[in-house]
Design a protein around this motif. Structure first.
Motif, PDB file in Angstrom:
ATOM      1  N   ALA A 420      39.792  32.636  25.747  1.00 40.15           N
ATOM      2  CA  ALA A 420      38.933  31.653  26.433  1.00 40.15           C
ATOM      3  C   ALA A 420      39.418  31.446  27.863  1.00 40.15           C
ATOM      4  O   ALA A 420      40.616  31.286  28.106  1.00 40.15           O
ATOM      5  CB  ALA A 420      38.950  30.332  25.664  1.00 40.15           C
ATOM      6  N   GLY A 421      38.480  31.485  28.789  1.00 36.40           N
ATOM      7  CA  GLY A 421      38.799  31.246  30.194  1.00 36.40           C
ATOM      8  C   GLY A 421      39.284  32.475  30.941  1.00 36.40           C
ATOM      9  O   GLY A 421      39.299  32.480  32.176  1.00 36.40           O
ATOM     10  N   ALA A 422      39.681  33.519  30.211  1.00 39.62           N
ATOM     11  CA  ALA A 422      40.208  34.721  30.876  1.00 39.62           C
ATOM     12  C   ALA A 422      39.067  35.529  31.496  1.00 39.62           C
ATOM     13  O   ALA A 422      37.935  35.503  31.015  1.00 39.62           O
ATOM     14  CB  ALA A 422      40.979  35.572  29.873  1.00 39.62           C
ATOM     15  N   TYR A 423      39.388  36.256  32.560  1.00 39.77           N
ATOM     16  CA  TYR A 423      38.411  37.111  33.246  1.00 39.77           C
ATOM     17  C   TYR A 423      38.616  38.562  32.806  1.00 39.77           C
ATOM     18  O   TYR A 423      39.734  39.088  32.903  1.00 39.77           O
ATOM     19  CB  TYR A 423      38.581  37.023  34.761  1.00 39.77           C
ATOM     20  N   ALA A 424      37.537  39.175  32.335  1.00 43.66           N
ATOM     21  CA  ALA A 424      37.600  40.571  31.898  1.00 43.66           C
ATOM     22  C   ALA A 424      36.616  41.409  32.698  1.00 43.66           C
ATOM     23  O   ALA A 424      35.419  41.127  32.702  1.00 43.66           O
ATOM     24  CB  ALA A 424      37.272  40.672  30.414  1.00 43.66           C
ATOM     25  N   VAL A 425      37.128  42.410  33.398  1.00 41.95           N
ATOM     26  CA  VAL A 425      36.239  43.399  34.012  1.00 41.95           C
ATOM     27  C   VAL A 425      35.963  44.424  32.923  1.00 41.95           C
ATOM     28  O   VAL A 425      36.890  45.022  32.378  1.00 41.95           O
ATOM     29  CB  VAL A 425      36.884  44.058  35.249  1.00 41.95           C
ATOM     30  N   SER A 426      34.692  44.598  32.594  1.00 44.47           N
ATOM     31  CA  SER A 426      34.331  45.383  31.421  1.00 44.47           C
ATOM     32  C   SER A 426      33.260  46.417  31.756  1.00 44.47           C
ATOM     33  O   SER A 426      32.304  46.122  32.479  1.00 44.47           O
ATOM     34  CB  SER A 426      33.804  44.431  30.333  1.00 44.47           C
TER      35      SER A 426
END
Ligand code: SF4
Length: 466
Positions: A420-426
């Protein structure tokens, strides 16, 4: 004779009963792909009604959505960690055996994401109608097939009848011209298309991608483009088959062989839209003007060139809610923003060319401290090829995790999730709220941009690392 689009040709060849004002058409289905998540209810429906699968020979099952990607859970003695996932895997194994459906099981060398294995095996062919209980079935349109996602109830209908009730969609030509600049990929192209026509722009339509840029794309790039048609609201996306298509399919295990191949080729060459065929809608894209794209919101239409500023709020509550979820503000630039996770995989960008692109950036570089890089091949075949080419070694040397194939962090059903809250470049296809885990913040991008961001630990422009 009236000039017809490829969609019209495929539709009319499969129309068992034409639609009327009051009733949908009955459409024959050539290939039904299934997986463990959207099939259990459909099998239960068959059992309740005492029915069999009408054409088991036109049905192919694989395990992908909730399968583990950790080798010890796939090939070792370690049990699948999530109970729900283990149950779904077991259920499909039992259902496939009971209804005599071919299944690429957990340890099968041909297993992988449903939209990767169909083309890989040559089961996906031009002119076919293909359905699957997954929205991104549109991927198979890259071969000139009419391919779309269906719901669990419809999966049951196709099991029982090999047909589907459908209203005929309209047609939409997406004309793409100009050469893609260095560092700009098919993923950036389709994100730009969605940015231009909007997430509802293709609603009720089948998109046909055309023009010199599309003709110059490899099959894997074409699959990336068609994969995300659904994110523009379209029923499906199609690309006319050509020599690139035929070269890809030639010799694949389920492609026609010998005389049947020659016969099929003759039919496939008739599929492209006739000159002068009319479309209900159209859009033009100049590929030469595109830059690497990245999403900043909670749908794939909230997308911009990687160095551009987030548009200001115009008093739209949905827009404000999306920005608040992402923790962004209008006027900010994403470039340089810290990230936590990079996911390279999925049916959008988990093929060998995607991994080759990521490795081009990661070779000789290290993933930034504190960033998790997860690389998940789209199939076991892709995995073997990537290992043979040394790509897996590049990912591991850079500090990335190299896994078994599956949907993985695209939707996190197997436990591969973002905090939760983390940023993922996907490199996947959906950035909806919670798609990669409760509270996770997803930024969709190409394998180049994802890999460059993993190295920088921040959102990066891949053109500076190529
Ligand atoms: S990778 Fe994602 S979009 Fe593709 S089939 Fe799996 S869950 Fe669906």
């Amino acid at each position: 004779m009236t000039a017809r689009t490829i969609f019209d040709k495929v539709w009319s060849a499969h129309e068992v009963v034409a639609e009327t004002r009051d009733t949908p058409a009955v459409l024959y289905i050539d290939l039904h792909l299934i997986h463990e998540v959207t099939s259990p209810q459909a099998f239960a429906m068959l059992r309740q009604s005492g029915l069999k699968v009408r054409r088991a020979d036109r049905t192919l099952a694989t395990l992908d959505h909730s399968t583990p990607t950790r080798s010890e859970q796939v090939f070792g003695r370690v049990p699948i960690k999530l109970d729900a996932a283990a149950r779904q895997v077991r259920q499909l194994e039992e259902n496939a055996a009971e209804f005599c459906i071919e299944l690429f099981g957990l340890r099968d060398a041909r297993r992988g994401i449903v939209h990767v294995i169909g083309p890989e095996q040559g089961a996906t062919q031009p002119g076919m109608t293909i359905v699957c209980g997954d929205s991104h079935t549109s991927t198979h349109g890259a071969f000139g097939a009419l391919a779309f996602g269906i719901g669990s109830t419809e999966v049951g209908h196709v099991f029982a009848t090999q047909c589907l009730l459908q209203r005929k969609p309209k047609t939409f030509a997406v004309d793409v011209h100009g050469r893609l600049p260095t560092g700009v990929t098919a993923k950036d192209l389709i994100l730009a298309v969605i940015g231009k026509i909007g997430v509802a722009g293709g609603t009720g339509h089948v998109l046909e991608y055309r023009g010199a840029t599309i003709a110059a794309l490899s099959m894997e790039e074409r699959m990336t483009v068609c994969n995300m048609s659904i994110e523009a609201g379209a029923r499906a996306g199609m690309i006319a088959p050509d020599e690139t298509t035929f070269a890809y399919l030639s010799g694949r295990p389920r492609a026609p062989q010998g005389g049947a191949w020659e016969k099929a080729l003759a039919a496939w060459r008739d599929l492209p839209s006739d000159a002068g065929a009319e479309f209900d809608a159209s859009a033009d894209i100049d590929a030469a003007t595109l830059a690497p794209m990245i999403t900043y919101g909670t749908n794939p239409g909230m997308v911009l060139p990687v160095g551009a500023a987030i548009p200001p709020s115009a008093g739209n509550p949905a827009y404000d809610k999306a920005l608040a979820y992402m923790g962004f503000h209008g006027g900010e630039t994403l470039l340089g923003m810290p990230i936590n996770v990079v996911f390279i995989g999925s049916c959008t960008n988990g093929r060998i060319e995607d991994l080759q692109a990521a490795a081009r950036i990661l070779r000789g570089r290290k993933v930034a401290s504190g960033v998790q890089l997860l690389v998940v091949p789209g199939s076991q075949e892709v995995k073997r090829q990537a290992e043979a080419e040394g790509l897996a070694d590049v990912f591991k040397a850079a500090g990335g995790e190299w896994r078994e194939s599956g949907c993985s962090m695209c939707l996190g059903m197997n436990g591969d999730t973002v905090a939760a809250g983390a940023y993922a470049v996907s490199t996947s296809n959906r950035n909806f709220e919670g798609r990669q885990g409760v509270g996770a913040r997803t930024l969709l991008a190409s394998p180049y941009t994802a890999a460059a961001s993993a190295v920088a630990g921040r959102i990066a422009d891949p053109r500076e690392m190529l």
